[in-house]
Design a protein around this motif. Structure first.
Motif: not given
Length: 141
Positions: A30-32, A65
C-alpha cells in the motif's frame, strides 16, 4: 532430475516462485498516504473534513507520505487539499502535544460523500461510545 546445484528441479522452481511472490509484495505494498487525525483531548462528536476549499490551508504533511489533520473543537476541518484514500489513525492530543490513540470501538458512521450543488467532498465519522453515537444519530433525524 537434478541440475548443477544438486537441488531437484521442483525445489528450484518453488524457490523462484517464492522469490517472485516476495518481489511482487514489495512492489505492490500500500503506497497510499497515512491520514492521522489529531482530536482535542477527550473529544466526543462528529468529525467532518471538507476538502478542496480554496480559502482554507492545505493539510500538514509528515514523513512525505502522512497527512496530519488538526481537528478543532468544533469537529469541522476545512482544507484546500484534495481527498486521497489511505489508512487512517486517530489520536487525542493534549495541551503538551502528547498523542493517545483512539480505540477502534469508538469509531462509528464512517462515510465519504461528494458532489451536490456545491460539488464538495466531505469525509465524516463519529468518535464516542455506541450510546453517544445512537443519541447523535437520533438527534439528527
Amino acid at each position: 532430475m537434478r541440475n548443477k546445484t544438486g537441488l531437484p528441479k521442483s525445489v528450484i522452481v518453488a524457490l523462484a516462485i517464492l522469490l517472485l511472490a516476495i518481489l511482487f509484495l514489495i512492489l505492490t505494498v500500500n503506497r497510499n498516504p497515512l491520514h492521522i487525525y489529531l482530536l482535542p483531548e477527550n473529544f466526543v462528536g462528529q468529525v467532518q473534513t471538507i476538502f478542496e476549499q480554496p480559502d482554507a490551508p492545505p493539510l500538514a504533511k509528515e514523513n512525505n507520505n502522512t497527512y496530519i489533520y488538526h481537528v478543532p473543537a468544533s469537529g469541522t476541518l476545512k482544507t484546500s487539499s484534495r481527498m486521497e484514500s489511505g489508512p487512517v489513525e486517530v489520536y487525542y492530543i493534549d495541551s503538551q502535544g502528547n498523542r493517545r490513540k483512539v480505540e477502534h470501538e469508538r469509531f462509528h458512521g464512517v462515510s465519504t460523500r461528494s458532489g451536490g450543488p456545491e460539488n464538495i467532498t466531505v469525509s465524516e465519522f463519529f468518535i464516542g461510545s455506541e450510546e453517544q453515537y445512537d443519541s447523535f444519530r437520533n438527534s439528527n433525524k
